[in-house]
Design a protein around this motif. Structure first.
Motif, mmCIF file in Angstrom:
data_model
loop_
_atom_site.group_PDB
_atom_site.id
_atom_site.type_symbol
_atom_site.label_atom_id
_atom_site.label_comp_id
_atom_site.label_asym_id
_atom_site.label_seq_id
_atom_site.Cartn_x
_atom_site.Cartn_y
_atom_site.Cartn_z
ATOM 1 N N VAL A 174 1.102 -1.270 0.261
ATOM 2 C CA VAL A 174 -0.064 0.394 0.079
ATOM 3 C C VAL A 174 0.484 1.476 0.140
ATOM 4 C CG1 VAL A 174 -1.933 0.797 1.397
ATOM 5 C CG2 VAL A 174 -1.662 -0.988 1.159
ATOM 6 N N THR A 175 0.507 1.753 -1.229
ATOM 7 C CA THR A 175 1.568 3.687 -0.996
ATOM 8 C C THR A 175 0.945 4.323 0.284
ATOM 9 O OG1 THR A 175 1.885 3.374 -3.055
ATOM 10 C CG2 THR A 175 2.096 5.239 -2.229
ATOM 11 N N TRP A 176 1.748 5.037 0.660
ATOM 12 C CA TRP A 176 1.703 5.940 1.971
ATOM 13 C C TRP A 176 2.913 7.177 1.479
ATOM 14 C CZ3 TRP A 176 -2.541 5.589 5.504
ATOM 15 C CH2 TRP A 176 -2.608 6.481 6.272
ATOM 16 N N VAL A 177 2.089 8.305 1.080
ATOM 17 C CA VAL A 177 3.630 9.095 0.707
ATOM 18 C C VAL A 177 2.567 10.518 1.714
ATOM 19 C CG1 VAL A 177 4.422 10.490 -0.957
ATOM 20 C CG2 VAL A 177 3.935 8.120 -1.041
ATOM 21 N N GLY A 178 2.584 11.235 2.046
ATOM 22 C CA GLY A 178 2.825 12.730 2.683
ATOM 23 C C GLY A 178 4.056 13.632 2.022
ATOM 24 N N SER B 34 6.022 6.496 3.849
ATOM 25 C CA SER B 34 5.989 5.246 5.519
ATOM 26 C C SER B 34 4.752 4.441 5.088
ATOM 27 C CB SER B 34 5.872 6.495 6.843
ATOM 28 O OG SER B 34 4.733 6.107 7.656
ATOM 29 N N ASP B 35 4.003 3.856 5.802
ATOM 30 C CA ASP B 35 3.196 3.070 6.120
ATOM 31 C C ASP B 35 1.806 2.950 6.929
ATOM 32 O OD1 ASP B 35 3.531 0.606 7.643
ATOM 33 O OD2 ASP B 35 5.368 1.314 7.287
ATOM 34 N N TYR B 36 0.855 3.068 6.616
ATOM 35 C CA TYR B 36 -0.297 2.954 6.813
ATOM 36 C C TYR B 36 0.013 2.093 8.731
ATOM 37 C CZ TYR B 36 -2.335 -2.004 6.100
ATOM 38 O OH TYR B 36 -2.252 -3.094 6.363
ATOM 39 N N LYS B 37 0.683 1.728 8.745
ATOM 40 C CA LYS B 37 0.701 0.011 9.875
ATOM 41 C C LYS B 37 1.661 1.449 10.728
ATOM 42 C CE LYS B 37 -0.497 -4.886 8.667
ATOM 43 N NZ LYS B 37 -0.037 -5.700 8.873
ATOM 44 N N THR B 38 2.575 1.982 10.286
ATOM 45 C CA THR B 38 3.505 2.486 11.736
ATOM 46 C C THR B 38 2.700 3.801 11.500
ATOM 47 O OG1 THR B 38 5.360 1.507 10.324
ATOM 48 C CG2 THR B 38 5.460 3.981 11.406
ATOM 49 N N TRP B 39 1.805 4.429 10.731
ATOM 50 C CA TRP B 39 1.208 5.842 11.417
ATOM 51 C C TRP B 39 0.664 5.434 11.998
ATOM 52 C CZ3 TRP B 39 -3.777 5.756 9.874
ATOM 53 C CH2 TRP B 39 -5.451 7.378 9.942
ATOM 54 N N PHE B 40 -0.739 4.199 12.160
ATOM 55 C CA PHE B 40 -1.695 3.942 13.046
ATOM 56 C C PHE B 40 -1.086 3.735 14.401
ATOM 57 C CE2 PHE B 40 -5.609 2.149 14.850
ATOM 58 C CZ PHE B 40 -6.614 3.496 14.276
ATOM 59 N N ARG B 41 0.098 2.741 14.728
ATOM 60 C CA ARG B 41 0.881 2.237 15.581
ATOM 61 C C ARG B 41 1.020 3.780 16.552
ATOM 62 N NH1 ARG B 41 2.639 -2.176 12.494
ATOM 63 N NH2 ARG B 41 4.859 -0.938 13.103
ATOM 64 N N ILE C 75 -8.095 -0.297 0.782
ATOM 65 C CA ILE C 75 -7.515 1.232 -0.040
ATOM 66 C C ILE C 75 -5.925 0.377 -0.496
ATOM 67 C CG2 ILE C 75 -6.185 3.347 0.941
ATOM 68 C CD1 ILE C 75 -8.623 3.115 3.651
ATOM 69 N N ALA C 76 -5.894 0.859 -1.663
ATOM 70 C CA ALA C 76 -4.814 0.447 -2.217
ATOM 71 C C ALA C 76 -3.591 1.630 -2.091
ATOM 72 C CB ALA C 76 -4.704 0.023 -3.705
ATOM 73 N N SER C 77 -3.463 2.890 -1.625
ATOM 74 C CA SER C 77 -2.882 4.771 -2.035
ATOM 75 C C SER C 77 -3.444 5.238 -1.474
ATOM 76 C CB SER C 77 -2.524 4.082 -3.441
ATOM 77 O OG SER C 77 -3.103 4.898 -4.201
#
Length: 614
Positions: free
Chosen positions: A59-63, A86-93, A151-153
């Motif tokens: 999953v693409t995660w770019v800010g 980053s990635d969604y798991k790191t963000w949500f943790r 959600i894919a990106s």
């Protein structure tokens, strides 16, 4: 494109009384559910549910840091990149590891899908401990995976609120005025015990104030923001006539023509009715009646909605009386449709919503589909506000009271009357009082009500009330300032007076010289149910705020506005209070109540509350 999609939805599944008839609607509802669950997971910190929203593969995660924020970052580190991966798991943790409550609000949501893949765009703001941290634009891609959207990106821009506020206040005078508006709004929320309200103020081309107060969901403590949608109620009429103004200007419609010119199927009545009479509430058309043929269903067109009242006789000969009529505006919308050859909702989208940047205004479909930004509707039972679980279907009254909107959208709409989108000649026609056959002016123009505030400024406005809302849009044309106030309950209130008082700090130069200070014994006269009652009490005031306490448990909050002007805040609204001080004595205090349409200026109306010190 958005309105066309809505029409496809309407005609495909409502005609058959089932949403499952429309694949497009069904898929968009499912995607809206993903958006809603995403926001809920941030508040509940539910990692299992959050992770289940995402595609199983990469999953693409770019800010991307927006311009102002990136400039500030590079001042600290010249090599700082303008993006982070980053990635969604790191963000949500990171979210779940923090104690402070967090939330993310999505607005202006747009969805494109073909049943297999989808693209979603929206504006977002991220909040920590009820303070906005960052905001920007967000783009998602989703794919259909085993029948469910995943959600894919996720790609988003970030502007940090501390570097660039989403709603910037441009000068110190505005800061002072904004603080005063907040004080009055918070006190009103407390005194009237409202679930929530939202306020927006526009000056020239700028939104100078846009904030929410209280909750859109009192149980889950979801705050109202400037992007929360509310029922517009009868401010929908102001929206409708703004579209009518464009038609008039473009020569599409003749408002002096009889209804049957554009709606030939509408039954002839005892007297001919013109569109101008409909727009001025002098047509003789009735308002809501017990004998309306209103059915518990979705009305698929304006012509379909005419069946609710087309059998009624006129109440009087047109142009002999003023009598408010929502049915008249539904008939007016059918005439607009007939004149333009374009669906009423499509026309407003193309000629009003898009040009005026009204991204949050649309038909109220909350009864039938998920609308993530829409507040709960509340009603008062005993001393508590409860959610209206089965709100009224408003598809039969789009033009009269069927839209949802935000205060920001409504004040932006009034730009049309000042920025040249509507010509001076058109604006003059819209704001000119209609006249009865007797020669008496009604102080209602083409839909708009004509009035004044307590300091005799001209005000053009329209208010509304229905289950789950109380609303107003007020426009001060000489100052090019507009204010809108909306609540999420059908609050019995002096909404015009309240809007005028909330706008006042931006309409005049604030002078903080209050002569009122200390404790006073007062004797007062108050109008209650048409009778004037003498009553005693006390006034306590210090450092710009205070209260008046009278017998019979009557309590008013006081906030100093400027010099001898104060806001008197009750459970019914905010009133203009003038207090004259001589030495240590109050020689006169007076507060006035008024509504629109006005037949005389508020300054000439007898006050409902007067007092002096003993």
């Amino acid at each position: 494109m958005k309105r066309v999609t809505i029409l496809i939805i309407i005609h495909s599944f409502f005609a058959n009384f089932a949403f499952c008839q429309s694949t497009s609607s069904s898929e968009k509802d499912k995607i809206n559910t993903v958006l809603t669950e995403f926001m809920q997971c941030i508040e509940t910190k539910d990692s299992v549910k959050m992770y289940n929203l995402f595609h199983k593969g990469p999953v693409t995660w770019v800010g991307v840091y927006a311009e102002v924020t990136q400039i500030q970052r590079q001042k600290k580190d010249s090599s700082a990149l303008n993006y982070k991966i980053s990635d969604y798991k790191t963000w949500f943790r990171n979210i779940t590891s923090k104690v402070e409550p967090r939330r993310e609000d999505f607005t202006n949501i747009q969805i494109i899908e073909d049943g297999n893949i989808a693209s979603v765009t929206f504006d977002y703001s991220f909040w920590v401990n009820e303070k906005k941290g960052n905001w920007g634009k967000e783009f998602w891609h989703l794919i259909k995976e085993s029948g469910e959207w995943k959600i894919a990106s996720v790609i988003f821009s970030m502007e940090l609120e501390m570097y660039k506020p989403e709603f910037e206040i441009t000068n110190n005078a505005n800061v002072e005025a904004s603080n005063l508006v907040r004080k009055m709004a918070n006190e009103l929320l407390n005194v009237a015990k409202l679930p929530g309200l939202s306020i927006a103020i526009r000056k020239k081309n700028e939104i100078i104030f846009a904030e929410g107060f209280g909750y859109s969901d009192t149980k889950r403590k979801i705050p109202i923001t400037s992007n929360t949608q509310f029922r517009a109620a009868s401010t929908s009429k102001a929206i409708a006539v703004t579209g009518l103004a464009v038609m008039m200007q473009e020569g599409v419609i003749d408002i002096d023509a009889e209804v049957q010119k554009y709606v030939p199927s509408y039954p002839f009545k005892e007297y001919p009715i013109t569109l101008k009479q409909l727009a001025g509430n002098i047509s003789g058309m009735p308002h809501y009646l017990g004998s309306d043929k209103l059915e518990n269903r979705f009305y698929v067109s304006t012509k379909d909605a005419l069946t609710v009242f087309s059998h009624h006789k006129l109440l009087f000969k047109p142009q002999t009386k003023y009598s408010y009529s929502s049915a008249g505006f539904v008939l007016l919308s059918a005439a607009m449709e007939g004149a333009s050859g374009i669906n009423f909702l499509d026309y407003l989208q193309d000629k009003v919503f898009n040009p005026m940047g009204m991204k949050s205004t649309e038909p109220d479909m909350g009864k039938y589909r998920v609308m993530p930004n829409l507040t709960n509707y509340y009603e008062k039972k005993s001393d508590n506000y409860v959610v209206i679980k089965n709100p009224r279907d408003v598809s039969s009254i789009w033009a009269a009271g069927g839209f949802v909107t935000t205060p920001t959208d409504l004040v932006n709409m009034t730009k049309a009357y000042a920025n040249g989108y509507l010509t001076n000649n058109t604006v003059k026609k819209m704001f000119q009082s209609q006249t009865l056959l007797s020669g008496e002016k009604t102080n209602v123009g083409i839909g708009w009500r004509i009035g004044a505030d307590m300091e005799e400024r001209n005000v053009i406005e329209h208010a509304g009330v229905t289950e789950g809302t109380r609303s107003i849009i007020s426009y001060f044309p000489d100052d090019d300032i507009a204010i809108s106030v909306i609540t999420n309950t059908d609050w019995v209130s002096s909404i015009e007076e309240t809007a005028h008082m909330l706008a006042l700090p931006f309409l005049k130069k604030i002078k903080n010289s209050s002569k009122l200070s200390g404790n006073y014994r007062i004797k007062a006269k108050i109008m209650q149910k048409g009778k004037e009652t003498e009553i005693k009490g006390k006034l306590d005031f210090e450092k710009g705020i205070g209260k008046i306490t009278l017998a019979n448990d009557i309590v008013y909050a006081l906030i100093h506005v400027s010099e001898n002007i104060y806001s008197l805040i009750s459970n019914q609204g905010i009133y203009y209070l003038n207090i004259e001080i001589k030495g240590n004595n109050i020689i006169g205090g007076r507060a006035t109540m008024y509504k629109t349409p006005m037949l005389e200026k508020p300054i000439n109306i007898k006050p409902f509350f007067t007092f002096t010190s003993e």
